[in-house]
Design a protein around this motif. Structure first.
Motif, PDB file in Angstrom:
ATOM      1  N   UNK B   1       0.847  -1.203   0.000  1.00  0.00           N
ATOM      2  CA  UNK B   1       0.000   0.000   0.000  1.00  0.00           C
ATOM      3  C   UNK B   1       0.876   1.245   0.000  1.00  0.00           C
ATOM      4  N   UNK B  14      -2.737   4.746   1.605  1.00  0.00           N
ATOM      5  CA  UNK B  14      -3.448   4.861   0.333  1.00  0.00           C
ATOM      6  C   UNK B  14      -4.960   4.679   0.472  1.00  0.00           C
ATOM      7  N   UNK B  15      -5.392   3.874   1.445  1.00  0.00           N
ATOM      8  CA  UNK B  15      -6.824   3.598   1.587  1.00  0.00           C
ATOM      9  C   UNK B  15      -7.641   4.877   1.793  1.00  0.00           C
ATOM     10  N   UNK B  17      -7.282   7.576   0.107  1.00  0.00           N
ATOM     11  CA  UNK B  17      -7.215   8.427  -1.079  1.00  0.00           C
ATOM     12  C   UNK B  17      -7.930   7.811  -2.276  1.00  0.00           C
TER      13      UNK B  17
END
Lengths: 417, 94
Positions: B1, B14-15, B17
Motif C-alpha cells: 500500500x 493509500x486507503x 485516497x
C-alpha cells in the motif's frame, strides 16, 4: 520441427529422452524483415504464427525486451469465455474460442484447453437484469450462455455457498459451458515453436529504443538494443508497455497501465470443478491442474509499471472467496504477483493502424486479454499482411476515440472498473 | 500500500485516497472552437509514462481536498506533492 506424437514419445522413452531438440532457435537479428512484431507474448507470437501459416509471410521477426511469455501471458488467471454483450466484442472473442477449441491440434502442442464452464455470479437485481440481457444477446449471436438459478448454480459448482445469510447472496448466475481455462505458458511456447518452425525469428533480450521513419513519414526500421533492423511493417503488441513504446514514435495513446494482481494457494486435491467469477464482490477462482486455487484480484487505482500492487487488493478478493466458498477459509496462499495491463477508456482493445504509416498496434486488452490470444493474433496477422483490418477487428480502431463510436464493454469485462 | 503525502495532512495510507488520474490536462477555453481530434486528446489520451508522472489525488477519507503529486510509476515512489493551482515543480510543468 519434430512433431510430438505417441510414436515419438515411445521412441524417446527407449532413448532416455536424449533426442528431444530445442523447441525454437535463438537467432541473431537479420538486417531486414518484411514484418517486425514488438512483444513476444501470446498475442505477438500468435500474430507471427498466423502471418506465416495463413498469409505466407515468413520473413518475420518477433522482438522481445525480456523473454518470451514473461509478461502478462505468464501472469494471468487463464480464464477463457466469449459471452460479451456487443456484437463487435462477442464476434471477436467467439472467434478466439473457436480457435482455442482446435489449438492443440493446430500447434501440435497441448495447450490444455479445458472447457469446464465459466459461471458468473449475480448478487443484486442489477446483476440479474444485466446478466439475463447478456444471455439473450448471446443467444441471438449464436453463443452459448445460460441462466442458472442459485440451486442450479450450486448443483454445477458444489462448493458454492448459496445461503441467504451472505452479505451479498447469490441470486443466480450466467454459465458459458464452452468457457474454461488453458495452460498459459503452453500457449506462448506452442505458438513460439510453431512459428519458429515456419521460419519466424524470435529475438529475445532485444529492446526497442526507437523507430526510424523515411521521408514520407512511414516506418522503415526499428532501432533496438541490438542494432537497427529494417522492416516494411511493424506491429506493436506490448500490452502494458504500449504507451511507452509508441511514445518513441511520437504517439500519445488513450491508454492507462495499471497493476492487476493474482495469487495462488497451496496445491490440494481436486475440489473445484469449474471457473467462478463474481464482478460484484470481486472474486475469480479456478483450480489449476497442479491443484492450486488460482485467484484473480482487482486492479490498483493508479498507473504503475512496478508489477506489484497494494496488499489490500488481493485481501479484498480473499474476503469474497471466503464468504462464497467457506471451505477455503483455512487455505494458505503461496504467491501473489502483479501484471501491468493497458486499459482503454471503453475497455475494448485497439487493433489496427496508428497515425504513422506502416506502424500498427494491438493493445488495450486490459484485464481480459488472455482469452482472446488466438483470435487477436489471427485478425492482427490479417491486418499486418494486407494493411487493412479483418472484418472482426474493423470496429476496434484507434480512431473510434475521435469519432465517438466506442464499444463500451465495461459491464462485461472480467474485472470491475 | 502506498504512503501518500497529502500537502495538508502529511503522509497517510493509500486507503484514505482516490486517484484522479493524470494532472494538468486543461479543458479548452472555448470548447465549441476545437475539433473532434482535440476533444479526443482531452478526454482520452494520457501520457502513461514509465517514470515521473504528475497525477491528481483526493484525500477522500481525510481532509477531502484535491492535490497534485509527482510519482515515479516504475518504483511507485512519491517525489513531491503540491496544492491545486500551483505550478508543477519539476521539468515538463505547465
Amino acid at each position: 520441427m519434430r512433431r510430438f506424437s505417441l510414436r515419438t514419445l515411445i521412441a524417446e522413452a527407449f532413448n532416455a529422452h536424449q533426442g528431444w531438440e530445442r523447441q525454437w532457435r535463438n537467432p541473431e537479428p537479420k538486417p531486414a524483415y518484411d514484418v517486425i512484431i514488438v512483444g513476444a507474448g501470446g498475442h505477438g507470437l500468435a500474430t507471427a504464427f498466423y502471418l506465416a501459416s495463413e498469409h505466407g509471410v515468413t520473413n518475420v521477426a518477433v522482438i522481445e525486451k525480456g523473454w518470451l511469455g514473461g509478461g502478462n501471458t505468464g501472469r494471468n488467471t487463464t480464464i477463457i469465455r466469449s459471452n460479451y454483450l456487443y456484437d463487435e466484442s462477442a464476434g471477436l472473442y467467439e472467434h478466439a474460442v473457436k480457435l482455442w477449441e482446435g489449438l492443440s491440434q493446430a500447434l501440435n502442442y497441448n495447450v490444455m484447453y479445458s472447457q469446464r464452464g465459466v459461471l458468473m455470479l449475480a448478487h443484486n437485481v442489477h446483476d440479474v437484469q444485466s446478466f439475463k440481457r447478456h444471455v439473450y444477446a448471446n443467444r441471438l449471436q449464436g453463443i452459448d450462455n445460460e441462466w442458472l438459478t442459485p440451486e442450479q448454480a450450486k448443483a454445477f459448482c458444489p462448493p458454492l455457498n448459496i445461503s441467504r445469510d451472505l452479505r451479498y447472496p447469490v441470486l443466480g448466475g450466467a454459465l458459458q459451458r464452452r468457457g474454461g481455462v488453458a495452460r498459459h505458458d503452453a500457449v506462448a511456447w506452442g505458438y513460439a515453436r510453431a512459428a519458429d518452425a515456419l521460419g519466424v525469428d524470435i529475438i529475445q533480450n532485444c529492446e526497442v529504443t526507437g523507430f526510424r521513419r523515411n521521408a514520407s513519414g512511414a516506418v522503415e526500421a526499428v532501432e533496438t538494443s541490438r542494432g537497427t533492423i529494417k522492416a516494411k511493417r511493424v506491429g506493436v503488441v506490448a500490452a502494458g508497455h504500449t504507451s511507452v513504446i509508441l511514445a518513441r514514435a511520437g504517439l500519445r495513446m488513450p491508454l492507462e497501465s495499471f497493476p492487476l494482481q493474482a495469487l495462488v494457494s497451496e496445491p490440494v486435491k481436486p475440489v473445484f470443478p469449474c471457473v467462478v467469477m463474481s464482478n460484484a464482490v470481486h472474486a475469480y477462482i479456478s483450480q489449476s491442474d497442479k491443484g492450486e486455487l488460482v485467484i484473480g484480484a482487482g486492479t490498483d487505482q493508479y498507473v504503475s509499471y512496478s508489477q506489484q500492487g497494494g496488499l489490500h487488493v488481493p485481501m479484498h478478493a480473499l474476503d469474497a472467496i471466503c464468504e462464497l466458498f467457506p471451505q477455503f477459509s483455512r487455505m494458505r496462499m503461496l504467491r501473489s504477483w502483479g501484471g501491468i495491463v493497458d486499459v482503454t477508456p471503453d475497455r475494448s482493445p485497439i487493433i489496427g493502424k496508428t497515425a504513422v504509416p506502416g506502424l500498427f498496434v494491438n493493445c488495450g486488452w486490459g484485464t481480459g486479454g488472455f482469452k482472446a490470444t488466438p483470435g487477436s493474433g489471427h485478425v492482427f496477422a490479417h491486418t499486418l499482411a494486407t494493411g487493412e483490418p479483418h472484418p472482426l477487428n474493423a470496429p476496434f480502431t484507434l480512431d473510434r476515440f475521435r469519432t465517438g463510436r466506442l464499444i463500451d464493454e465495461a459491464a462485461a469485462a472480467a474485472v470491475t472498473h | 500500500m502506498l504512503l501518500i503525502p497529502c500537502p495538508y495532512c502529511g503522509e497517510r495510507p493509500e486507503l484514505e485516497f482516490r486517484c484522479g488520474g493524470e494532472a494538468h490536462i486543461a479543458r479548452a477555453a472555448d470548447p465549441s472552437a476545437v475539433d473532434d481530434g482535440a476533444w479526443s486528446e482531452f478526454l482520452f489520451s494520457r501520457g502513461n509514462p514509465k517514470g515521473l508522472y504528475a497525477e491528481r489525488w483526493n484525500h477522500a477519507h481525510g481532509c477531502q481536498r484535491w492535490f497534485n503529486a509527482i510519482r515515479d510509476t516504475a518504483s511507485d515512489r512519491f517525489v513531491e506533492s503540491y496544492k491545486m493551482g500551483e505550478k508543477r515543480p519539476l521539468p515538463g510543468g505547465e
